[in-house]
Design a protein around this motif. Sequence first.
Motif, mmCIF file in Angstrom:
data_model
loop_
_atom_site.group_PDB
_atom_site.id
_atom_site.type_symbol
_atom_site.label_atom_id
_atom_site.label_comp_id
_atom_site.label_asym_id
_atom_site.label_seq_id
_atom_site.Cartn_x
_atom_site.Cartn_y
_atom_site.Cartn_z
ATOM 1 N N LEU A 137 0.822 -1.214 0.000
ATOM 2 C CA LEU A 137 0.000 0.000 0.000
ATOM 3 C C LEU A 137 0.852 1.258 0.000
ATOM 4 O O LEU A 137 0.386 2.322 0.410
ATOM 5 C CB LEU A 137 -0.892 0.004 1.253
ATOM 6 C CG LEU A 137 -1.986 -1.046 1.296
ATOM 7 C CD1 LEU A 137 -2.536 -1.173 2.700
ATOM 8 C CD2 LEU A 137 -3.087 -0.684 0.319
ATOM 9 N N ALA A 138 2.092 1.144 -0.480
ATOM 10 C CA ALA A 138 3.024 2.266 -0.352
ATOM 11 C C ALA A 138 2.485 3.561 -0.954
ATOM 12 O O ALA A 138 2.823 4.649 -0.509
ATOM 13 C CB ALA A 138 4.359 1.904 -0.987
ATOM 14 N N GLU A 139 1.601 3.445 -1.969
ATOM 15 C CA GLU A 139 1.114 4.656 -2.624
ATOM 16 C C GLU A 139 -0.219 5.134 -2.042
ATOM 17 O O GLU A 139 -0.797 6.108 -2.510
ATOM 18 C CB GLU A 139 0.929 4.421 -4.132
ATOM 19 C CG GLU A 139 2.179 3.938 -4.859
ATOM 20 C CD GLU A 139 3.338 4.911 -4.743
ATOM 21 O OE1 GLU A 139 3.088 6.127 -4.804
ATOM 22 O OE2 GLU A 139 4.482 4.455 -4.569
ATOM 23 N N ALA A 140 -0.727 4.437 -1.026
ATOM 24 C CA ALA A 140 -2.037 4.780 -0.483
ATOM 25 C C ALA A 140 -1.971 6.095 0.300
ATOM 26 O O ALA A 140 -0.904 6.607 0.606
ATOM 27 C CB ALA A 140 -2.533 3.652 0.412
ATOM 28 N N SER A 141 -3.158 6.622 0.630
ATOM 29 C CA SER A 141 -3.206 7.896 1.348
ATOM 30 C C SER A 141 -2.835 7.685 2.817
ATOM 31 O O SER A 141 -2.849 6.569 3.328
ATOM 32 C CB SER A 141 -4.603 8.490 1.246
ATOM 33 O OG SER A 141 -5.496 7.707 2.000
ATOM 34 N N VAL A 142 -2.509 8.805 3.489
ATOM 35 C CA VAL A 142 -2.128 8.741 4.896
ATOM 36 C C VAL A 142 -3.236 8.085 5.725
ATOM 37 O O VAL A 142 -2.968 7.298 6.632
ATOM 38 C CB VAL A 142 -1.822 10.160 5.420
ATOM 39 C CG1 VAL A 142 -1.631 10.150 6.923
ATOM 40 C CG2 VAL A 142 -0.586 10.713 4.738
ATOM 41 N N LEU A 143 -4.477 8.361 5.368
ATOM 42 C CA LEU A 143 -5.596 7.818 6.139
ATOM 43 C C LEU A 143 -5.654 6.298 6.036
ATOM 44 O O LEU A 143 -5.822 5.594 7.028
ATOM 45 C CB LEU A 143 -6.908 8.444 5.655
ATOM 46 C CG LEU A 143 -8.134 7.994 6.445
ATOM 47 C CD1 LEU A 143 -8.029 8.415 7.892
ATOM 48 C CD2 LEU A 143 -9.404 8.537 5.815
ATOM 49 N N VAL A 144 -5.496 5.777 4.823
ATOM 50 C CA VAL A 144 -5.511 4.321 4.632
ATOM 51 C C VAL A 144 -4.372 3.686 5.437
ATOM 52 O O VAL A 144 -4.560 2.690 6.142
ATOM 53 C CB VAL A 144 -5.383 3.970 3.132
ATOM 54 C CG1 VAL A 144 -5.144 2.474 2.953
ATOM 55 C CG2 VAL A 144 -6.616 4.402 2.376
ATOM 56 N N LEU A 145 -3.204 4.305 5.358
ATOM 57 C CA LEU A 145 -2.060 3.767 6.085
ATOM 58 C C LEU A 145 -2.308 3.803 7.594
ATOM 59 O O LEU A 145 -1.882 2.914 8.331
ATOM 60 C CB LEU A 145 -0.794 4.556 5.735
ATOM 61 C CG LEU A 145 -0.316 4.393 4.287
ATOM 62 C CD1 LEU A 145 0.801 5.373 3.979
ATOM 63 C CD2 LEU A 145 0.162 2.970 4.036
ATOM 64 N N LEU A 146 -3.025 4.842 8.058
ATOM 65 C CA LEU A 146 -3.339 4.950 9.481
ATOM 66 C C LEU A 146 -4.258 3.812 9.911
ATOM 67 O O LEU A 146 -4.073 3.207 10.964
ATOM 68 C CB LEU A 146 -3.998 6.308 9.760
ATOM 69 C CG LEU A 146 -4.539 6.512 11.174
ATOM 70 C CD1 LEU A 146 -3.409 6.515 12.180
ATOM 71 C CD2 LEU A 146 -5.309 7.818 11.260
ATOM 72 N N ILE A 147 -5.234 3.509 9.059
ATOM 73 C CA ILE A 147 -6.171 2.424 9.396
ATOM 74 C C ILE A 147 -5.421 1.093 9.440
ATOM 75 O O ILE A 147 -5.646 0.265 10.326
ATOM 76 C CB ILE A 147 -7.335 2.402 8.379
ATOM 77 C CG1 ILE A 147 -8.172 3.673 8.561
ATOM 78 C CG2 ILE A 147 -8.199 1.174 8.561
ATOM 79 C CD1 ILE A 147 -9.121 3.962 7.437
ATOM 80 N N VAL A 148 -4.493 0.897 8.491
ATOM 81 C CA VAL A 148 -3.676 -0.309 8.519
ATOM 82 C C VAL A 148 -2.894 -0.365 9.833
ATOM 83 O O VAL A 148 -2.771 -1.420 10.460
ATOM 84 C CB VAL A 148 -2.709 -0.334 7.313
ATOM 85 C CG1 VAL A 148 -1.745 -1.502 7.433
ATOM 86 C CG2 VAL A 148 -3.495 -0.429 6.025
#
Lengths: 244, 345
Positions: B145-156
């Motif tokens: 998910l390296a290109e995902a948004s900060v929010l997606v990364l936060l949920i991960v």
Amino acid sequence: MTTPILQVNELCVSYGKVEALHHINLKVEAGKIVTVIGPNGAGKTTLLSAIMGLLPSKGEIAFQGEVQRDIEVEHLVAMGMTLVPEKRELFGEMSVEDNLLLGAFMRYRAGDRDQGKTMDQVFGTFPRLRERRAQLAGTLSGGERQMLAVGRALMAKPKLLMLDEPSLGLAPLIVREIFHIIAELKQTGVAILLVEQNARAALQIADYGYVLETGSIALEGESRALADDPRVVETYLGLGGKKQ
Amino acid sequence: MDLQIALLLGQDGIVNGAIYALLALALVLVFAVTRVIFIPQGEFVAYGALTLAAFQAGKTPGTLWLLLGAGALVALIDTVMALRAGSMGRLKRIALWDLALPAAIAGLVLWLEPGRLPLWAQVTLALAIVIPLGPLIYRLAYQPLAEASVLVLLIVSVAVHLTLVGLGLLFFGAEGSRTTPFSEAQFNLGMLTVNGQTLWVLGASVVLIVGLYLFFGRTLYGKALRATAINRVGARLMGISTTMAGKLSFTLAAGIGALSGILIAPITTVYYDTGFLVGLKGFVAAIIAGLVSYPLAAAGAILVGLLEAFSSFWASAFKEVIVFTLIIPVLVWRSLTSHHVEEEE
């Protein structure tokens, strides 16, 4: 005939459903300067990004005769391809010297430790960078930033140097200086793929040229022949194009 | 409150602050390089402390099995991907890093019976188990998910945090543990008694912070991480891959977390879920620094530590409330003084 450094066959690039480049065929011979000219939005930057692996593409890209299946930026850099992007993409909050050192990152990983020597050569080409070596890259002037971007790319000792609009946003005198340096770089044996809107300057230093229009190669030929071609003169060089 | 108590609280606050500073630095580093808000940072604190405690109790820590399992999983995924891409060259690296290295660590731990070893060897083994979990978790959870948004990364990050806390309960049980102090020495400085462990915490923190400073300022890999944080595209064009930078920053974060846990384990009882609260305080400090400035993060961490110590004296029931309330004025001040940049969609 020797194997070209870069050979692109039937390259297509799409943004979603829209195809931006259609079946591009292009090659760069060792030690030559090849230019791709064309108007804004013709797909010049897209072409370089696709060759460099920054964008997904269809078709075949052969580097030094080897077809690249695994088109990943890092891999291509390790093989000797470098791109000086249109936006320069410098590390603004780092010093000029650190920017240059990072240009040799891949060589450092491979075990080379002659970065000091390469940096001296780069400083030989761009004396102004030596004066500014401790300065942060973000504080440089436009021309100096371009010099740093090219210098940083040279630190990788590339076999193919790709330049995207090196004249963009620079004063005419600086443009002349940059082009002069590009022509000199040819003497070091590096092959150069130069993408330019400034067709006149590009054709002057190039050996071979392609004209890219709306995603396709419209014309190609020896750059002298191209510079005399009436279609090129009319569209890209304008009146007086032949006088210089 | 007399001077002696104030000094005692001050000492407490600075010791805790030093640990929060380390965690805050790791959080800033991970965010700058990968844009991941690394909530699981605290789990590395707990894993480090409890792995060491398990050694001292003569048990084999469950984190060892996690290391082997995660390594095998990463090896499986990467092998499939390498075969698909047709690049056999990667297989050797996969076998070495994801299978051979964890197996070697496991073999060493099972063979040496760490319970009987001197403390420094136990610490080394505990770090050897916990640190490789960092890059493995990056590979499994974040790299795709390296290109995902900060929010997606936060949920991960939330998901990874919950998973690791659950695994921590499974591995170490609900009881807390303490480890033997690094040093039993005590020093009397006037009214103040300083014990050896306090000096260890402060010393190790200073050494680690100076070490990080030198790493980022003097080494090419440190500069490569900074370059990725400043300009991802520019860094890729230099051959600095986002994946490599991500794995390296997670390795550093895991190392800092595990070492912090090992340092505080003799002072506080560490439970499987202690890490979260400790990590969150580091996070408050990192927020004070706007997730960008390392020196500000360290200063914020000392502030958090002192605030915590003094509020535990005056209003111990509200200790956490007071610390976490600090984030509100900080956020208000930050949002009033800084320019807001919309994240590109």
